[in-house]
Design an enzyme around this catalytic site. Sequence first.
Site, PDB file in Angstrom:
ATOM      1  CG  ASN A  75       2.363   0.120  -4.884  1.00  0.00           C
ATOM      2  OD1 ASN A  75       2.375   0.890  -5.841  1.00  0.00           O
ATOM      3  ND2 ASN A  75       1.237  -0.306  -4.350  1.00  0.00           N
ATOM      4  CG  ASN A 111      -2.138  -0.870   1.022  1.00  0.00           C
ATOM      5  OD1 ASN A 111      -2.405  -1.360  -0.068  1.00  0.00           O
ATOM      6  ND2 ASN A 111      -2.853  -1.115   2.098  1.00  0.00           N
ATOM      7  CB  CYS A 112       4.421   1.831   0.018  1.00  0.00           C
ATOM      8  SG  CYS A 112       5.649   3.150   0.082  1.00  0.00           S
ATOM      9  CG  PHE A 113       3.914   7.438  -3.628  1.00  0.00           C
ATOM     10  CD1 PHE A 113       2.933   7.938  -4.476  1.00  0.00           C
ATOM     11  CD2 PHE A 113       5.245   7.712  -3.908  1.00  0.00           C
ATOM     12  CE1 PHE A 113       3.280   8.705  -5.585  1.00  0.00           C
ATOM     13  CE2 PHE A 113       5.601   8.481  -5.011  1.00  0.00           C
ATOM     14  CZ  PHE A 113       4.613   8.980  -5.847  1.00  0.00           C
TER      15      PHE A 113
END
Length: 165
Positions: A40, A36-38
Amino acid sequence: MSKTVYDYNALEFSGHKKSLRDFEGKVLLIVNTASNCFFNKQFKTLENLYRKYKELGFEILAFPSNDFRNQEPLTGRTLETFCRVNQQVTFPVFKRIHVVGEFTDPLYKYLTNINENGKIGTSPMWNFHKYLVNKKGEVVDHFYSLTSPMSKKVHNRIEELLGDH
């Protein structure tokens, strides 16, 4: 004899313990990831990097972590499916671990405490922090999350370590 990354193990999604000694003699890029990280988007660029250098003795080892703002809520088969199907990565991805804090995985304790040996060492400040390891299992460089796996700086260091410059 000082330790190297080869002195550590990682848990595969199957629960099988994988010795990092299995990667001996290869150049490694060890990365803490989060679905869910930017950042990714870097799964795709990491895969491109992996495909470019894999045949020359390069491996990427991904370690999902939920240590930064709960950006890796997935575990087990759901996490494996996200990496293999959604992100289409073919490099090794291991079970979720802690990369900072009280319960830091032993491998990450090593990666972040190697200053005592005069080598590069810094704790991940966010997801997708990258550690570059030479063929002897020694950490020789690191790249912050903002550094794209496709950057010239990353490619140049990998090629230098592979001996293809």
